[in-house]
Design an enzyme around this catalytic site. Structure first.
Site, PDB file in Angstrom:
ATOM      1  N   GLN A   1       0.954  -1.604   0.033  1.00 53.64           N
ATOM      2  CA  GLN A   1      -0.148   0.224  -0.126  1.00 53.64           C
ATOM      3  C   GLN A   1       0.478   0.975  -0.518  1.00 53.64           C
ATOM      4  OE1 GLN A   1      -2.496  -0.419   2.663  1.00 53.64           O
ATOM      5  NE2 GLN A   1      -4.031  -2.102   2.379  1.00 53.64           N
ATOM      6  N   CYS A   2       1.666   0.906  -0.664  1.00 47.84           N
ATOM      7  CA  CYS A   2       2.116   2.195  -0.560  1.00 47.84           C
ATOM      8  C   CYS A   2       2.692   3.241  -1.954  1.00 47.84           C
ATOM      9  CB  CYS A   2       4.328   1.858  -0.300  1.00 47.84           C
ATOM     10  SG  CYS A   2       5.601   3.067  -0.569  1.00 47.84           S
ATOM     11  N   GLY A   3       2.993   4.357  -1.929  1.00 47.29           N
ATOM     12  CA  GLY A   3       2.775   5.169  -3.273  1.00 47.29           C
ATOM     13  C   GLY A   3       3.763   4.715  -4.172  1.00 47.29           C
TER      14      GLY A   3
END
EC number: 1.11.1.12
Length: 170
Positions: free
Chosen positions: A42-44
């Site tokens: 769920q990281c950019g």
């Protein structure tokens, strides 16, 4: 794990857990060039890194490249689910990753995985002793030595020259 009486000499001195909790002796990767990376779903940086990792893996796996991905929830809580959810929903289905995804680990602090303590002690320098964010990458040669460390924003594609050199690919 490395024995307590001797200091680990290479990544081959470590045993880690796979996504199902089974022991994996990293010596099975002798003779391979490795990218070891802490990942989060769920990281950019997730889309670009997983896409690039998959591409570079497809391109060089037959020449001896392996990618070892270690999910980590230490940065912004961006790997919150169970390892099974993360792998099935994100990595294997969405990004079609064929490389091994291991059990979730801590990369910093007192509970940091021994492998990550070794990686950081081998290549600290400019980066210091801590992992700064998701998708920090370590490049390991065919003898299990940590050759280089790359920041989270360094794309796997931009590591290609270094990878090719270690693989002996023109």
């Amino acid at each position: 794990m490395a024995s307590q009486s001797s200091k680990p000499q290479s990544i081959y001195d470590f045993t880690v857990k796979d996504a199902k909790g089974n022991d994996v002796d990293l010596s099975i990767y002798k003779g391979k060039v490795l990218i070891i990376v802490n990942v989060a779903s769920q990281c950019g940086l997730t889309n670009s890194n997983y896409t690039d990792l998959t591409e570079i893996y497809k391109k060089y796996k037959d020449q001896g490249l392996e990618i070892l991905a270690f999910p980590c929830n230490q940065f912004g809580g961006q790997e919150p689910g169970s390892i099974e959810e993360s792998i099935q929903n994100m990595v294997c289905t969405r990004f079609k990753a064929e490389y091994p995804i291991f059990d979730k680990v801590d990369v910093n602090g007192d509970n940091a995985a021994p492998l990550y303590k070794f990686l950081k002690s081998s290549k600290g320098g400019f980066f210091g002793d801590s992992i700064k964010w998701n998708f920090s990458k370590f490049l390991v040669d065919k003898e299990g030595n940590v050759v280089d460390r790359y920041s989270p924003t360094t794309t796997p594609a931009s590591m290609e020259k270094d990878i090719k050199k270690l693989l002996g690919v023109a």
